[in-house]
Motif scaffolding. Structure first.
Motif, PDB file in Angstrom:
ATOM      1  N   SER A   1       0.974  -1.331   0.019  1.00  0.00           N
ATOM      2  CA  SER A   1       0.132  -0.028   0.158  1.00  0.00           C
ATOM      3  C   SER A   1       1.057   1.260  -0.028  1.00  0.00           C
ATOM      4  O   SER A   1       0.597   2.073  -0.641  1.00  0.00           O
ATOM      5  N   SER A   2       1.725   1.400   1.031  1.00  0.00           N
ATOM      6  CA  SER A   2       2.650   2.389   0.789  1.00  0.00           C
ATOM      7  C   SER A   2       3.479   2.497  -0.458  1.00  0.00           C
ATOM      8  O   SER A   2       3.730   3.773  -0.923  1.00  0.00           O
ATOM      9  N   LEU A   3       4.065   1.490  -0.798  1.00  0.00           N
ATOM     10  CA  LEU A   3       4.605   1.486  -2.238  1.00  0.00           C
ATOM     11  C   LEU A   3       3.867   1.972  -3.301  1.00  0.00           C
ATOM     12  O   LEU A   3       4.062   2.936  -4.242  1.00  0.00           O
ATOM     13  N   ALA A   4       2.332   1.630  -3.465  1.00  0.00           N
ATOM     14  CA  ALA A   4       1.817   1.784  -4.441  1.00  0.00           C
ATOM     15  C   ALA A   4       0.884   3.167  -4.358  1.00  0.00           C
ATOM     16  O   ALA A   4       0.259   3.438  -5.381  1.00  0.00           O
ATOM     17  N   TYR A   5       0.663   3.667  -3.231  1.00  0.00           N
ATOM     18  CA  TYR A   5      -0.045   4.730  -2.959  1.00  0.00           C
ATOM     19  C   TYR A   5       0.289   6.021  -4.052  1.00  0.00           C
ATOM     20  O   TYR A   5       1.218   6.245  -4.240  1.00  0.00           O
TER      21      TYR A   5
ATOM     22  N   ASP B   1      -2.380   0.752  -8.958  1.00  0.00           N
ATOM     23  CA  ASP B   1      -3.456   0.020  -8.170  1.00  0.00           C
ATOM     24  C   ASP B   1      -2.760  -1.243  -7.315  1.00  0.00           C
ATOM     25  O   ASP B   1      -1.855  -1.999  -7.817  1.00  0.00           O
ATOM     26  N   VAL B   2      -2.806  -1.064  -5.866  1.00  0.00           N
ATOM     27  CA  VAL B   2      -2.310  -2.057  -5.206  1.00  0.00           C
ATOM     28  C   VAL B   2      -2.540  -3.520  -5.373  1.00  0.00           C
ATOM     29  O   VAL B   2      -1.724  -4.385  -5.409  1.00  0.00           O
ATOM     30  N   GLN B   3      -3.610  -3.631  -6.041  1.00  0.00           N
ATOM     31  CA  GLN B   3      -4.357  -4.987  -6.478  1.00  0.00           C
ATOM     32  C   GLN B   3      -3.235  -5.380  -7.610  1.00  0.00           C
ATOM     33  O   GLN B   3      -3.033  -6.360  -7.431  1.00  0.00           O
ATOM     34  N   ASP B   4      -3.376  -4.660  -8.599  1.00  0.00           N
ATOM     35  CA  ASP B   4      -2.526  -5.163  -9.684  1.00  0.00           C
ATOM     36  C   ASP B   4      -1.058  -5.631  -9.165  1.00  0.00           C
ATOM     37  O   ASP B   4      -0.497  -6.566  -9.672  1.00  0.00           O
ATOM     38  N   LEU B   5      -0.471  -4.540  -8.281  1.00  0.00           N
ATOM     39  CA  LEU B   5       1.014  -4.726  -7.947  1.00  0.00           C
ATOM     40  C   LEU B   5       0.935  -6.277  -7.070  1.00  0.00           C
ATOM     41  O   LEU B   5       1.934  -6.961  -7.412  1.00  0.00           O
ATOM     42  N   ILE B   6      -0.111  -6.494  -6.190  1.00  0.00           N
ATOM     43  CA  ILE B   6      -0.159  -7.773  -5.578  1.00  0.00           C
ATOM     44  C   ILE B   6      -0.418  -8.985  -6.274  1.00  0.00           C
ATOM     45  O   ILE B   6       0.314  -9.867  -6.062  1.00  0.00           O
ATOM     46  N   GLN B   7      -1.168  -8.747  -7.157  1.00  0.00           N
ATOM     47  CA  GLN B   7      -1.344  -9.752  -8.139  1.00  0.00           C
ATOM     48  C   GLN B   7      -0.191 -10.282  -8.988  1.00  0.00           C
ATOM     49  O   GLN B   7       0.282 -11.450  -9.092  1.00  0.00           O
ATOM     50  N   ASP B   8       0.528  -9.227  -9.645  1.00  0.00           N
ATOM     51  CA  ASP B   8       1.837  -9.432 -10.436  1.00  0.00           C
ATOM     52  C   ASP B   8       2.574 -10.284  -9.412  1.00  0.00           C
ATOM     53  O   ASP B   8       3.335 -11.184  -9.870  1.00  0.00           O
ATOM     54  N   VAL B   9       2.838  -9.622  -8.189  1.00  0.00           N
ATOM     55  CA  VAL B   9       4.056 -10.185  -7.499  1.00  0.00           C
ATOM     56  C   VAL B   9       3.674 -11.517  -6.855  1.00  0.00           C
ATOM     57  O   VAL B   9       4.318 -12.459  -7.129  1.00  0.00           O
ATOM     58  N   LEU B  10       2.246 -11.971  -6.494  1.00  0.00           N
ATOM     59  CA  LEU B  10       1.840 -13.410  -6.315  1.00  0.00           C
ATOM     60  C   LEU B  10       2.010 -14.257  -7.395  1.00  0.00           C
ATOM     61  O   LEU B  10       2.069 -15.510  -7.031  1.00  0.00           O
TER      62      LEU B  10
ATOM     63  N   LYS C   1       2.125   6.703 -15.215  1.00  0.00           N
ATOM     64  CA  LYS C   1       2.189   8.016 -14.567  1.00  0.00           C
ATOM     65  C   LYS C   1       1.228   8.068 -13.253  1.00  0.00           C
ATOM     66  O   LYS C   1       0.318   6.904 -13.187  1.00  0.00           O
ATOM     67  N   PRO C   2       1.650   8.957 -12.240  1.00  0.00           N
ATOM     68  CA  PRO C   2       0.670   8.889 -11.204  1.00  0.00           C
ATOM     69  C   PRO C   2      -0.946   9.281 -11.515  1.00  0.00           C
ATOM     70  O   PRO C   2      -1.026  10.073 -12.328  1.00  0.00           O
ATOM     71  N   GLN C   3      -1.747   8.802 -10.928  1.00  0.00           N
ATOM     72  CA  GLN C   3      -3.281   8.766 -11.420  1.00  0.00           C
ATOM     73  C   GLN C   3      -4.105   9.275 -10.004  1.00  0.00           C
ATOM     74  O   GLN C   3      -3.795   8.430  -9.000  1.00  0.00           O
ATOM     75  N   ALA C   4      -4.852  10.381 -10.015  1.00  0.00           N
ATOM     76  CA  ALA C   4      -5.355  10.695  -8.963  1.00  0.00           C
ATOM     77  C   ALA C   4      -6.636   9.708  -8.532  1.00  0.00           C
ATOM     78  O   ALA C   4      -6.998   9.840  -7.383  1.00  0.00           O
ATOM     79  N   GLU C   5      -7.082   8.904  -9.457  1.00  0.00           N
ATOM     80  CA  GLU C   5      -7.860   7.944  -9.214  1.00  0.00           C
ATOM     81  C   GLU C   5      -7.597   7.057  -8.456  1.00  0.00           C
ATOM     82  O   GLU C   5      -8.083   6.197  -7.680  1.00  0.00           O
ATOM     83  N   LEU C   6      -6.334   6.545  -8.101  1.00  0.00           N
ATOM     84  CA  LEU C   6      -5.717   5.645  -7.602  1.00  0.00           C
ATOM     85  C   LEU C   6      -5.976   6.047  -6.043  1.00  0.00           C
ATOM     86  O   LEU C   6      -6.047   5.203  -5.186  1.00  0.00           O
ATOM     87  N   THR C   7      -5.644   7.285  -5.571  1.00  0.00           N
ATOM     88  CA  THR C   7      -5.776   7.807  -4.230  1.00  0.00           C
ATOM     89  C   THR C   7      -7.201   7.520  -3.901  1.00  0.00           C
ATOM     90  O   THR C   7      -7.687   7.117  -2.687  1.00  0.00           O
ATOM     91  N   ASP C   8      -8.188   7.629  -4.548  1.00  0.00           N
ATOM     92  CA  ASP C   8      -9.642   7.435  -4.423  1.00  0.00           C
ATOM     93  C   ASP C   8     -10.095   5.987  -4.126  1.00  0.00           C
ATOM     94  O   ASP C   8     -10.774   5.827  -3.362  1.00  0.00           O
ATOM     95  N   LEU C   9      -9.482   5.211  -5.051  1.00  0.00           N
ATOM     96  CA  LEU C   9      -9.337   3.768  -5.054  1.00  0.00           C
ATOM     97  C   LEU C   9      -9.115   3.391  -3.712  1.00  0.00           C
ATOM     98  O   LEU C   9      -9.525   2.625  -2.967  1.00  0.00           O
ATOM     99  N   HIS C  10      -7.968   4.011  -3.295  1.00  0.00           N
ATOM    100  CA  HIS C  10      -7.392   3.528  -1.957  1.00  0.00           C
ATOM    101  C   HIS C  10      -8.142   3.827  -0.998  1.00  0.00           C
ATOM    102  O   HIS C  10      -8.454   3.141   0.029  1.00  0.00           O
ATOM    103  N   ALA C  11      -8.929   4.943  -1.021  1.00  0.00           N
ATOM    104  CA  ALA C  11      -9.897   5.534   0.326  1.00  0.00           C
ATOM    105  C   ALA C  11     -10.992   4.622   0.210  1.00  0.00           C
ATOM    106  O   ALA C  11     -11.459   4.265   1.268  1.00  0.00           O
ATOM    107  N   GLU C  12     -11.428   4.200  -1.099  1.00  0.00           N
ATOM    108  CA  GLU C  12     -12.873   3.260  -0.941  1.00  0.00           C
ATOM    109  C   GLU C  12     -12.378   1.954  -0.546  1.00  0.00           C
ATOM    110  O   GLU C  12     -13.323   1.551   0.449  1.00  0.00           O
ATOM    111  N   ARG C  13     -11.161   1.470  -0.934  1.00  0.00           N
ATOM    112  CA  ARG C  13     -11.057   0.144  -0.290  1.00  0.00           C
ATOM    113  C   ARG C  13     -10.770   0.213   1.411  1.00  0.00           C
ATOM    114  O   ARG C  13     -11.336  -0.837   1.934  1.00  0.00           O
ATOM    115  N   LEU C  14     -10.220   1.087   1.668  1.00  0.00           N
ATOM    116  CA  LEU C  14      -9.931   1.399   3.248  1.00  0.00           C
ATOM    117  C   LEU C  14     -11.402   1.532   3.781  1.00  0.00           C
ATOM    118  O   LEU C  14     -11.790   0.971   5.100  1.00  0.00           O
TER     119      LEU C  14
END
Lengths: 172, 506
Positions: free
Chosen positions: A16-20, A24-33, A69-82
């Motif tokens: 989460s801290s990396l992807a913020y 999308d943290v979900q994409d990152l986690i899926q790639d890694v897993l 590139k950084p996307q503002a939607e990602l921060t909203d997505l982060h907030a929604e998930r939390l």
């Protein structure tokens, strides 16, 4: 599955801290897993799966940052998930503020600080993950803390002046 | 408003639930086995875009290279006045019988302003088929070109040949660096064996002519000539009027040294070109004395500059340029002659005072002359006599004529063979000894003798009871008595030994 079970919390927080604000943290986690799953047989020390995941997440995040590139939607997505997890909006803001400030730190300091303060790794473990020694990690954490505190102070001053300007505009 | 506490924020982040629930991630992990494995093909990085861009760039570069590297085909055709045009003469190959070709009403419409209309009879000349395929192709190609531009070239192209090569160029010497090194080594060894080698500091010149080889001014014939000729021909070096091999300890030059310059191959450093100019030896420095290989080169050779080829860190020099004028005239180099001449009276008085010993300090030679014979015979100073003895001993030892350098030598310089202690030398041995004697300006002839042992050396003409020549060393009647030299001194009262020996016998 069992191996991942013990890693989940710390791995997710780090990702989460990396992807913020960057991906999308979900994409990152899926790639890694997916990568970890296919290379699971090649991992020598299965007990250190968390270390492997963290290193893989970091490498993958670096390559993804180059493409995306950084996307503002990602921060909203982060907030929604939390919020979906039952986190209060004020807490979400605080967490996002922390991640935003952490993002201003040098990457090594940020990594060390996140792994130590949020994920609860020991200095020895961080040194193993980063391929460094404990002394260097200790220095990074110490400097990271000081720099983070300074950033927080500056951000607070900026917020205050911005608020004052807004009040003056309303008064006029 | 108070600044947020860092520890507080970190604690919140630490306590907050993760962004994705564990069940959600575990559900994803369950689906991983159903996913296709990630491909590790390295060429997955290539896509259509990269392929198109790369192919386009390569095509552009290739076409540009082909365009700029192809020779220009632009040809300028000037209009020809029909009134001044000559009847065309066709030169064709392989025609069995004479044929007339009528060229009539040849008119061009495509070339504006340059239309030439003419009616001429082409005269056919038959020539023998040539062996040069290139020439045939060239003629055909030119005719086709004329046809293509729809123009009548009133003067049909004549057959063009390559520029005829001069005879010298046909016999051009082109040796590699290894060959030049080998030739230099062998020539130097031969010259040293034959006592023709000047010295390391001087240069040595081998002139290779049709009927003779001249080494440092000495003409070689017979067996010695054959030896050098065979060596040079083994390197494809033939004789020529200006053909020379010049060597020194720093370089070798092989080629023709003409008035136009040097044409051949050379290898080495501090190179100089030597050539004969109106009977004198001139020196032309191609390279400066400091050893700078190229520094002194420009400007010294005109009009054409030499071609320099680097080979094995040495330099091959080929030039046909004119050489710079002479800077040093070797003819001005003076020979050093001995000035000290002792009279007969001095010698005899010294002999009397030293128990009939003819003795000098060893540093000066004694030359015995009278007013009648002054300027004749062998005239050498003390140093010259000593080096002559040393050279003769060395050569005789090398040729296995004597076994020890302490032996007494009676050398009769009779023609055609030199006698050493009564034994005639072979042709080659004679040749080598003569080379040594030439250096000391000693000529062979009847009654010319060189007598020497470790104590003395006497060289000159022994005519009846007179001696014309030089003596160096210590002559002791006691030692001479009974030696191989006894008969030589007994008849010559000028030395005083005839009496001395008699006295000694008494």
């Amino acid at each position: 599955m069992k191996a991942y079970d013990a890693c989940h919390d710390r791995f997710l927080r780090y990702c989460s801290s990396l992807a913020y604000g960057k991906m999308d943290v979900q994409d990152l986690i899926q790639d890694v897993l997916v990568t970890a799953y296919h290379k699971f047989e090649k991992i020598d020390n299965k007990e250190q799966l968390l270390h492997y995941l963290i290193r893989a997440a970091r490498n993958r995040s670096i390559s993804n940052w180059r493409k995306q590139k950084p996307q503002a939607e990602l921060t909203d997505l982060h907030a929604e998930r939390l919020a979906d997890q039952g986190v209060q909006p004020e807490t979400v803001l605080d967490i996002q503020l922390l991640y935003r400030m952490l993002d201003k730190l040098p990457s090594k300091q940020k990594d060390a600080l996140v792994l130590f303060e949020i994920n609860g790794f020991s200095m020895k473990e961080i040194a193993e993950i980063q391929g460094s020694n404990e002394g260097a990690i200790k220095t990074k954490i110490s400097r990271g803390r000081k720099k983070l505190a300074a950033l927080m102070k500056d951000d607070s001053s900026a917020s205050m002046s911005s608020l004052m300007e807004t009040l003056q505009t309303i008064t006029l | 408003m108070r600044a947020k506490d860092t520890s507080y924020l970190i604690e919140i982040a630490k306590q907050a639930p993760t962004e994705l629930a564990k069940q959600e991630v575990l559900g994803f992990i369950k689906t991983i086995p159903t996913l296709p494995p990630p491909s590790n093909n390295w060429f997955q990085n290539f896509n259509l875009n990269s392929i198109i861009m790369t192919t386009t760039a390569i095509a552009l570069v290739t076409s540009a290279v082909i365009y700029f590297s192809s020779p220009s085909e632009d040809k300028v055709f000037e209009p020809i006045d029909p009134s001044t045009a000559n009847p065309p003469s066709l030169v064709l190959d392989s025609l069995e019988s004479p044929t007339l070709i009528m060229l009539s009403n040849i008119q061009t419409d495509t070339v504006k302003g340059e239309i030439v209309t003419t009616e001429e009879t082409a005269q056919i000349s038959i020539i023998e088929p040539t062996e040069e395929e290139g020439s045939q192709e060239q003629v055909v190609a030119t005719i086709q070109q004329t046809t293509n531009v729809n123009r009548l070239n009133a003067t049909l192209p004549k057959r063009r040949f390559d520029t005829p090569q001069p005879e010298a160029a046909m016999n051009k010497i082109e040796l590699t660096g290894a060959e030049l090194r080998s030739l230099k080594k062998k020539v130097t060894r031969y010259m040293k064996d034959d006592k023709l080698y000047e010295s390391d500091a001087m240069f040595n010149t081998v002139e290779f002519k049709e009927n003779a080889i001249i080494i440092n001014g000495t003409t070689l014939r017979g067996e010695v000539y054959a030896k050098y000729a065979q060596l040079l021909q083994s390197f494809d070096i033939g004789p020529g009027p200006d053909r020379r091999v010049v060597t020194s300890n720093k370089f070798i030059q092989v080629g023709d040294f003409t008035s136009k310059g040097f044409n051949g191959s050379a290898l080495g450093r501090d190179m100089e070109i030597y050539f004969l100019d109106s009977g004198q030896i001139s020196i032309n420095s191609l390279f400066d004395r400091s050893g700078d290989k190229l520094g002194g080169l420009n400007g010294l050779i005109t009009p054409s500059k030499p071609k320099i080829e680097e080979m094995d860190s040495d330099i091959i020099l080929k030039t046909e340029g004119r050489l710079k004028d002479s800077e040093v005239n070797i003819s001005q180099i003076e020979r050093i002659f001995g000035n000290d001449r002792k009279t007969e009276r001095d010698n005899t008085s010294k002999a009397k005072s030293d128990h009939r010993k003819l003795f000098d300090s060893g540093k000066e030679a004694v030359s015995i002359y009278t007013k009648e014979n002054e300027g004749k015979g062998i005239d050498l100073n003390g140093k010259g006599m000593r080096t002559l003895k040393k050279d003769l001993y060395r050569q005789l030892t090398q040729d296995n004529i004597i076994s020890s350098k302490k032996a007494g030598i009676r050398m009769f310089l009779d023609q055609p063979r030199i006698l050493v202690n009564g034994n005639p030398l072979s042709e080659q041995q004679t040749f080598r000894i003569e080379r040594i004697l030439d250096r000391y300006d000693i000529k062979t002839g009847v009654n010319v003798k060189i007598l020497f042992n470790p104590d003395f050396i006497i060289a000159g003409e022994f005519i009846q009871d007179k001696f014309f020549g030089s003596v160096q060393g210590s002559l002791d009647s006691k030692k001479l008595r009974g030696s191989v030299f006894e008969q030589d001194f007994a008849k010559f009262p000028i030395f005083g030994f005839s009496d001395g020996m008699r006295l000694g016998n008494n």
